[in-house]
Design a protein around this motif. Structure first.
Motif, short mmCIF file in Angstrom:
data_model
loop_
_atom_site.label_atom_id
_atom_site.label_comp_id
_atom_site.label_asym_id
_atom_site.label_seq_id
_atom_site.Cartn_x
_atom_site.Cartn_y
_atom_site.Cartn_z
N CYS A 37 0.83 -1.21 0.00
CA CYS A 37 0.00 0.00 0.00
C CYS A 37 0.86 1.25 0.00
O CYS A 37 0.58 2.22 -0.73
N LEU A 47 -4.31 5.66 0.09
CA LEU A 47 -5.15 5.79 1.28
C LEU A 47 -6.22 4.70 1.31
O LEU A 47 -6.47 4.10 2.36
N ALA A 48 -6.82 4.42 0.17
CA ALA A 48 -7.85 3.37 0.12
C ALA A 48 -7.25 2.01 0.48
O ALA A 48 -7.84 1.23 1.23
N CYS A 49 -6.06 1.73 -0.03
CA CYS A 49 -5.39 0.46 0.27
C CYS A 49 -5.05 0.39 1.76
O CYS A 49 -5.32 -0.63 2.41
N LEU A 50 -4.46 1.44 2.31
CA LEU A 50 -4.12 1.46 3.74
C LEU A 50 -5.35 1.31 4.61
O LEU A 50 -5.33 0.60 5.62
N ASP A 51 -6.45 1.98 4.22
CA ASP A 51 -7.69 1.85 4.98
C ASP A 51 -8.19 0.40 4.96
O ASP A 51 -8.61 -0.14 5.98
N ARG A 52 -8.16 -0.23 3.79
CA ARG A 52 -8.66 -1.60 3.64
C ARG A 52 -7.82 -2.58 4.49
O ARG A 52 -8.35 -3.38 5.25
N SER A 54 -5.60 -1.90 7.00
CA SER A 54 -5.62 -1.62 8.44
C SER A 54 -6.98 -1.97 9.05
O SER A 54 -7.04 -2.44 10.19
N SER A 55 -8.06 -1.78 8.32
CA SER A 55 -9.38 -2.15 8.82
C SER A 55 -9.48 -3.66 9.05
O SER A 55 -10.06 -4.11 10.04
#
Length: 176
Positions: A37, A47-52, A54-55
């Motif tokens: 990411c 940001l979308a990758c990190l959010d996915r 980390s979530s």
């Protein structure tokens, strides 16, 4: 940065892949997923990758499927388990590249002690409350007392050399 344990990494990787560890032994490591990411150049995509990723890790931790273990946690666990035969897990291995010595000695303090007979002593230490036994102590040996400094050094065949207050080491073993 705190390190993920191997166990946490494998479990989180399996959760990211949506399969159980038994179904997917080649699931990606969550740290590798985070690195991938970070390598994304477009801000919105990164940001979308990190959010996915980390979530997924946070959700797994909240369910109790993943636990993040710090190096301090590992060291405390190793100290508490000293004297037992540990499984061959990377979590318990010593990383000699970082300058740490192999975990074959432990220094502690005697919490309580009792003499069973003329040559046998049983005592607990302050690190994790482990119970140790010395059999066949020499006649000149001064038995352990609460507050004494004790050093354990790994010996052959699952035994240990135990030095109490800098006396000559005597053979002993952990009994609990």
């Amino acid at each position: 940065m705190r390190h993920f344990s191997v166990i946490a990494a494998l479990l989180a990787a399996a959760l990211l892949a949506g399969e159980s560890p038994a179904q997917s032994p080649e699931a990606p490591d969550p740290v590798d997923a985070l690195k991938e990411c970070r390598a994304i150049t477009r801000d919105a995509d990164r940001l979308a990758c990190l959010d996915r990723v980390s979530s997924a890790i946070v959700a797994a931790a909240e369910r109790g499927d993943v636990h993040i273990v710090t190096q301090k946690d590992v060291e405390e666990t190793r100290r508490g388990l000293f004297g037992f035969s540990l499984p061959k897990l990377k979590l318990f291995e010593t990383d000699r590249e970082d300058g740490r010595e192999p975990f074959d000695t432990l220094q502690s303090e005697v919490a309580s002690a009792r003499r069973l007979d003329a040559r046998t002593y049983v005592f607990k230490i302050t690190d994790g409350g482990a119970t140790w036994q010395i059999k066949e102590a020499p006649a000149r040996f001064v038995g352990p007392k609460p507050g004494d400094r004790v050093v354990f050094k790994r010996a052959a065949l699952g035994s240990y050399f135990i030095r109490i207050n800098d006396q000559v080491g005597v053979k002993g073993r952990r009994i609990d």
